[in-house]
Design a protein around this motif. Structure first.
Motif, PDB file in Angstrom:
ATOM      1  N   ILE A 175      37.605  45.736  28.907  1.00  0.00           N
ATOM      2  CA  ILE A 175      37.820  45.292  30.282  1.00  0.00           C
ATOM      3  C   ILE A 175      37.555  43.792  30.312  1.00  0.00           C
ATOM      4  CG2 ILE A 175      37.105  45.460  32.712  1.00  0.00           C
ATOM      5  CD1 ILE A 175      36.351  48.350  32.191  1.00  0.00           C
TER       6      ILE A 175
ATOM      7  N   ASN B 185      37.016  40.691  32.701  1.00  0.00           N
ATOM      8  CA  ASN B 185      36.654  40.339  34.087  1.00  0.00           C
ATOM      9  C   ASN B 185      36.788  38.838  34.273  1.00  0.00           C
ATOM     10  OD1 ASN B 185      35.317  42.978  35.042  1.00  0.00           O
ATOM     11  ND2 ASN B 185      34.193  42.541  33.150  1.00  0.00           N
TER      12      ASN B 185
ATOM     13  N   ILE C  16      28.757  40.736  40.031  1.00  0.00           N
ATOM     14  CA  ILE C  16      29.007  42.176  39.958  1.00  0.00           C
ATOM     15  C   ILE C  16      27.703  42.886  40.332  1.00  0.00           C
ATOM     16  CG2 ILE C  16      28.581  42.242  37.443  1.00  0.00           C
ATOM     17  CD1 ILE C  16      30.817  44.342  37.205  1.00  0.00           C
TER      18      ILE C  16
ATOM     19  N   HIS D 121      25.086  48.172  38.339  1.00  0.00           N
ATOM     20  CA  HIS D 121      25.808  49.435  38.117  1.00  0.00           C
ATOM     21  C   HIS D 121      25.534  49.921  36.701  1.00  0.00           C
ATOM     22  CE1 HIS D 121      28.356  46.413  36.244  1.00  0.00           C
ATOM     23  NE2 HIS D 121      28.795  47.380  35.457  1.00  0.00           N
TER      24      HIS D 121
ATOM     25  N   THR E 259      29.867  42.234  24.746  1.00  0.00           N
ATOM     26  CA  THR E 259      30.506  41.391  25.766  1.00  0.00           C
ATOM     27  C   THR E 259      30.618  39.953  25.300  1.00  0.00           C
ATOM     28  OG1 THR E 259      29.593  42.793  27.499  1.00  0.00           O
ATOM     29  CG2 THR E 259      30.339  40.609  28.173  1.00  0.00           C
TER      30      THR E 259
ATOM     31  N   PHE F 192      22.568  37.156  33.430  1.00  0.00           N
ATOM     32  CA  PHE F 192      22.856  38.593  33.435  1.00  0.00           C
ATOM     33  C   PHE F 192      21.534  39.345  33.538  1.00  0.00           C
ATOM     34  CE2 PHE F 192      24.086  42.567  31.336  1.00  0.00           C
ATOM     35  CZ  PHE F 192      25.376  42.766  31.799  1.00  0.00           C
TER      36      PHE F 192
ATOM     37  N   ILE G  97      25.264  40.876  37.960  1.00  0.00           N
ATOM     38  CA  ILE G  97      25.285  39.418  37.993  1.00  0.00           C
ATOM     39  C   ILE G  97      25.262  39.009  39.465  1.00  0.00           C
ATOM     40  CG2 ILE G  97      26.677  37.361  37.475  1.00  0.00           C
ATOM     41  CD1 ILE G  97      27.968  38.997  35.163  1.00  0.00           C
TER      42      ILE G  97
ATOM     43  N   ARG H  54      34.176  32.100  34.761  1.00  0.00           N
ATOM     44  CA  ARG H  54      33.781  32.792  33.535  1.00  0.00           C
ATOM     45  C   ARG H  54      34.677  34.009  33.314  1.00  0.00           C
ATOM     46  NH1 ARG H  54      30.233  37.337  33.018  1.00  0.00           N
ATOM     47  NH2 ARG H  54      29.607  37.659  30.855  1.00  0.00           N
TER      48      ARG H  54
ATOM     49  N   SER I 205      34.724  37.535  31.033  1.00  0.00           N
ATOM     50  CA  SER I 205      33.966  38.381  30.121  1.00  0.00           C
ATOM     51  C   SER I 205      34.914  39.425  29.547  1.00  0.00           C
ATOM     52  CB  SER I 205      32.785  39.041  30.827  1.00  0.00           C
ATOM     53  OG  SER I 205      33.216  39.997  31.766  1.00  0.00           O
TER      54      SER I 205
HETATM   55  O1  LIG Z   1      30.880  40.317  33.085  1.00  0.00           O
HETATM   56  C1  LIG Z   1      29.980  40.909  32.487  1.00  0.00           C
HETATM   57  O2  LIG Z   1      29.338  40.374  31.586  1.00  0.00           O
HETATM   58  C2  LIG Z   1      29.646  42.317  32.856  1.00  0.00           C
HETATM   59  C3  LIG Z   1      30.814  43.141  33.238  1.00  0.00           C
HETATM   60  C4  LIG Z   1      30.448  44.579  33.441  1.00  0.00           C
HETATM   61  O3  LIG Z   1      29.327  44.933  33.620  1.00  0.00           O
HETATM   62  C5  LIG Z   1      31.502  45.599  33.389  1.00  0.00           C
HETATM   63  O4  LIG Z   1      32.698  45.252  33.232  1.00  0.00           O
HETATM   64  O5  LIG Z   1      31.153  46.789  33.470  1.00  0.00           O
END
Ligand SMILES: O=C(O)CCC(=O)C(=O)O
Ligand SMILES: [Fe+2]
Length: 257
Positions: A99, A101, A109, A112, A124, A133, A186, A237, A239
């Motif tokens: 994923i 982001n 975020i 979760h 990551t 983080f 975050i 940013r 990720s």
């Molecule tokens: O952006 C991040 O480092 C965390 C993203 C995240 O927790 C997720 O995609 O589940």
């Protein structure tokens, strides 16, 4: 690759690898990401994202799709992450799902959990900007007789149990209990303050968590801000979160059915 030098003190299984990709590789990846056609992005309230490697069904089955070529080919992120050994015990021995982001400065975020579809390891890669983080724990159940504590309704301790500064180009690997029984998130802020630089707030002191990976940081500005107290402005940013989905649909069977 020996992860031992990158172990974050006082954690059972968190590893922080600074400079996992070079500046040139970061530039290439950022170019590929920002050139992505608009339909590839999924828009959420507070960030947008892309899902690579396939979509997941409601019952946690991955319908595989090829990764974008710049993930599988140069700079070979999947094989480089496999070579860290972090996925040695995972069902496929390597990540099969990513994923991506995007966070503009001020986006974050909520705390979760990533959930049970994945083997409990996430690697990551951060690109473009640092972030701070946090890992959180659930509050212990105060009243064991209280039976309405359903999974989603559990209270979260608002003070993080661990905070790490993620520099651009770094890889962070989260495993075991911090993956499967804690939360991560975050804050939605534009700048991060460290220790001595907390702006005076009349009557109250802002809580600034210690940065657990301070001694592993390599960026001059980041080290300086964290070690001496300072402020880091966030930029955009990206990720890339690499995971291994345990259950993958068999393509041939899908075509037949
Ligand atoms: O952006 C991040 O480092 C965390 C993203 C995240 O927790 C997720 O995609 O589940
Ligand atoms: Fe997550």
């Amino acid at each position: 690759m020996d992860l031992a030098p990158f172990h974050v003190d006082n954690t059972d299984n968190i590893f922080y690898v600074p400079d996992f990709v070079t500046r040139r590789e970061e530039e290439l990846l950022l170019r590929k990401i920002t050139e992505s056609p608009l339909p590839k992005w999924k828009h959420l309230a507070n960030r947008r994202l892309q899902i690579w490697g396939g979509d997941m069904t409601a019952n946690r089955l991955l319908i595989p799709q090829p990764m974008p070529s710049f993930i599988d080919e140069y700079p070979n992120l999947i094989s480089r992450i496999r070579d860290t050994g972090a996925f040695d015990s995972s069902p496929h021995g390597a990540p099969n799902h990513v994923i991506l982001n995007e966070y503009l400065a001020g986006q974050g975020i909520m705390p979760h959990e990533d959930g049970p579809a994945y083997y409990p390891t996430v690697a990551t890669l951060s690109l473009g900007s640092h972030t701070l983080f946090h890992y959180y724990r659930y509050k212990p159940d105060i009243d064991p007789e209280n039976t309405d504590g359903c999974e989603t309704g559990r209270a979260i301790d608002t003070q993080p149990i661990l905070s790490v500064l993620l520099e651009p180009r770094s890889l962070i690997i989260t495993q075991s209990s911090l993956y499967d029984s804690h939360l991560h998130g975050i804050d939605s802020i534009t700048e991060d303050f460290f220790a001595a630089a907390i702006p005076p707030v009349s009557g109250e002191t802002a809580y600034v968590p210690p940065v657990s990976n301070a001694y592993l940081l390599t960026g001059a500005a980041e080290r300086d801000a964290v070690m001496r107290g300072g402020v880091l402005q966030r930029g955009t940013r990206y990720s890339l979160t690499f995971r291994d989905v345990a259950r993958v649909a068999n393509g041939a069977r899908l075509l037949r059915s």
